[in-house]
Design a protein around this motif. Structure first.
Motif, PDB file in Angstrom:
ATOM      1  N   ASP A  92       4.052  -2.664   6.933  1.00 53.92           N
ATOM      2  CA  ASP A  92       3.269  -3.818   7.365  1.00 53.92           C
ATOM      3  C   ASP A  92       2.188  -4.102   6.308  1.00 53.92           C
ATOM      4  OD1 ASP A  92       0.799  -2.344   7.980  1.00 53.92           O
ATOM      5  OD2 ASP A  92       1.690  -1.775   9.895  1.00 53.92           O
ATOM      6  N   PRO A  93       1.610  -5.308   6.310  1.00 55.17           N
ATOM      7  CA  PRO A  93       0.675  -5.693   5.238  1.00 55.17           C
ATOM      8  C   PRO A  93      -0.505  -4.737   5.037  1.00 55.17           C
ATOM      9  CG  PRO A  93       1.327  -7.630   6.487  1.00 55.17           C
ATOM     10  CD  PRO A  93       1.898  -6.439   7.210  1.00 55.17           C
ATOM     11  N   LYS A  94      -1.096  -4.254   6.124  1.00 56.61           N
ATOM     12  CA  LYS A  94      -2.222  -3.325   5.990  1.00 56.61           C
ATOM     13  C   LYS A  94      -1.775  -2.037   5.313  1.00 56.61           C
ATOM     14  CE  LYS A  94      -5.725  -0.829   8.629  1.00 56.61           C
ATOM     15  NZ  LYS A  94      -6.285  -0.564   9.960  1.00 56.61           N
ATOM     16  N   LEU A  95      -0.605  -1.536   5.690  1.00 54.39           N
ATOM     17  CA  LEU A  95      -0.099  -0.301   5.091  1.00 54.39           C
ATOM     18  C   LEU A  95       0.250  -0.509   3.627  1.00 54.39           C
ATOM     19  CD1 LEU A  95       0.621   2.664   5.492  1.00 54.39           C
ATOM     20  CD2 LEU A  95       2.874   1.932   6.293  1.00 54.39           C
ATOM     21  N   VAL A  96       0.770  -1.670   3.258  1.00 53.87           N
ATOM     22  CA  VAL A  96       1.059  -1.966   1.852  1.00 53.87           C
ATOM     23  C   VAL A  96      -0.219  -1.892   1.037  1.00 53.87           C
ATOM     24  CG1 VAL A  96       1.754  -3.779   0.230  1.00 53.87           C
ATOM     25  CG2 VAL A  96       3.133  -3.334   2.259  1.00 53.87           C
ATOM     26  N   GLN A  97      -1.283  -2.495   1.546  1.00 48.56           N
ATOM     27  CA  GLN A  97      -2.564  -2.489   0.833  1.00 48.56           C
ATOM     28  C   GLN A  97      -3.074  -1.063   0.621  1.00 48.56           C
ATOM     29  OE1 GLN A  97      -5.728  -4.607   2.817  1.00 48.56           O
ATOM     30  NE2 GLN A  97      -7.275  -3.832   1.421  1.00 48.56           N
ATOM     31  N   ILE A  98      -3.060  -0.269   1.674  1.00 50.81           N
ATOM     32  CA  ILE A  98      -3.551   1.105   1.564  1.00 50.81           C
ATOM     33  C   ILE A  98      -2.619   1.941   0.703  1.00 50.81           C
ATOM     34  CG2 ILE A  98      -4.041   3.206   2.889  1.00 50.81           C
ATOM     35  CD1 ILE A  98      -5.086   1.277   5.110  1.00 50.81           C
ATOM     36  N   SER A  99      -1.327   1.697   0.818  1.00 51.26           N
ATOM     37  CA  SER A  99      -0.358   2.404  -0.005  1.00 51.26           C
ATOM     38  C   SER A  99      -0.598   2.133  -1.490  1.00 51.26           C
ATOM     39  CB  SER A  99       1.056   2.001   0.397  1.00 51.26           C
ATOM     40  OG  SER A  99       2.005   2.722  -0.338  1.00 51.26           O
ATOM     41  N   ASP A 100      -0.918   0.886  -1.827  1.00 45.11           N
ATOM     42  CA  ASP A 100      -1.261   0.548  -3.212  1.00 45.11           C
ATOM     43  C   ASP A 100      -2.495   1.336  -3.666  1.00 45.11           C
ATOM     44  OD1 ASP A 100       0.831  -1.272  -3.522  1.00 45.11           O
ATOM     45  OD2 ASP A 100      -0.423  -3.013  -3.021  1.00 45.11           O
ATOM     46  N   GLU A 101      -3.512   1.374  -2.814  1.00 45.91           N
ATOM     47  CA  GLU A 101      -4.751   2.082  -3.146  1.00 45.91           C
ATOM     48  C   GLU A 101      -4.525   3.582  -3.303  1.00 45.91           C
ATOM     49  OE1 GLU A 101      -7.322   1.048   0.107  1.00 45.91           O
ATOM     50  OE2 GLU A 101      -7.423  -1.069  -0.489  1.00 45.91           O
ATOM     51  N   GLN A 102      -3.646   4.152  -2.481  1.00 44.96           N
ATOM     52  CA  GLN A 102      -3.405   5.599  -2.480  1.00 44.96           C
ATOM     53  C   GLN A 102      -2.290   6.017  -3.439  1.00 44.96           C
ATOM     54  OE1 GLN A 102      -5.224   7.889  -0.713  1.00 44.96           O
ATOM     55  NE2 GLN A 102      -6.521   6.191  -0.069  1.00 44.96           N
ATOM     56  N   ALA A 103      -1.620   5.042  -4.026  1.00 43.18           N
ATOM     57  CA  ALA A 103      -0.485   5.295  -4.932  1.00 43.18           C
ATOM     58  C   ALA A 103       0.647   6.034  -4.220  1.00 43.18           C
ATOM     59  CB  ALA A 103      -0.932   6.047  -6.181  1.00 43.18           C
ATOM     60  N   TRP A 104       0.888   5.644  -2.957  1.00 42.39           N
ATOM     61  CA  TRP A 104       2.015   6.197  -2.213  1.00 42.39           C
ATOM     62  C   TRP A 104       3.281   5.475  -2.624  1.00 42.39           C
ATOM     63  CZ3 TRP A 104      -0.952   5.525   2.999  1.00 42.39           C
ATOM     64  CH2 TRP A 104      -1.868   6.572   3.155  1.00 42.39           C
ATOM     65  N   GLY A 105       4.399   6.143  -2.492  1.00 41.80           N
ATOM     66  CA  GLY A 105       5.679   5.511  -2.780  1.00 41.80           C
ATOM     67  C   GLY A 105       5.962   4.403  -1.779  1.00 41.80           C
ATOM     68  N   GLN A 106       6.611   3.352  -2.257  1.00 39.82           N
ATOM     69  CA  GLN A 106       6.956   2.232  -1.382  1.00 39.82           C
ATOM     70  C   GLN A 106       8.425   1.874  -1.586  1.00 39.82           C
ATOM     71  OE1 GLN A 106       4.107  -1.065  -1.211  1.00 39.82           O
ATOM     72  NE2 GLN A 106       2.699   0.188  -2.445  1.00 39.82           N
ATOM     73  N   GLN A 107       9.122   1.757  -0.475  1.00 37.71           N
ATOM     74  CA  GLN A 107      10.521   1.347  -0.530  1.00 37.71           C
ATOM     75  C   GLN A 107      10.713   0.109   0.336  1.00 37.71           C
ATOM     76  OE1 GLN A 107      13.231   4.546   0.375  1.00 37.71           O
ATOM     77  NE2 GLN A 107      12.300   5.902  -1.123  1.00 37.71           N
TER      78      GLN A 107
END
Length: 113
Positions: A92-107
């Motif tokens: 979801d958009p909020k998780l994408v934003q935080i994932s970008d900040e935390q450098a988590w993997g995104q699929q």
């Protein structure tokens, strides 16, 4: 292991199909062979996922673990912050934003052929 905010009777069936050894979901109270609409125990939602995972680890005397966590929802941020490795899937958009900040993997999965 699968920990989901879905009702446990569904999570257990899906986990079995995926050959997951452990599964946790929201346990609904049953009275006179009917669901009452009330939750039993700690629901596996938000911080409850962390609590239930920690209870399971303690009950099974598991001290050193490396947790990979896959999620699509910002509701799972409490467990994301406890995991060693986070991968978001169709987040979801909020998780994408935080994932970008935390450098988590995104699929990004697409079921269209």
């Amino acid at each position: 292991m699968i920990i989901s905010a879905t009702m446990s009777f569904l999570v257990h069936v899906i986990a079995k199909q995926l050959n997951a050894d452990i599964s946790m979901g929201i346990d609904m109270q049953i009275k006179d062979n009917h669901y009452t609409g009330f939750i039993e125990g700690i629901p596996t939602f938000r911080e409850g996922k962390v609590e239930r995972l920690n209870q399971w680890k303690e009950a099974n005397n598991i001290k050193d673990t490396y947790v990979y966590f896959y999620t699509d929802s910002s509701n799972d941020l409490p467990l994301c912050y406890q995991a060693d490795h986070v991968i978001t899937v169709n987040a979801d958009p909020k998780l994408v934003q935080i994932s970008d900040e935390q450098a988590w993997g995104q699929q990004h999965w697409n079921l269209n052929k």
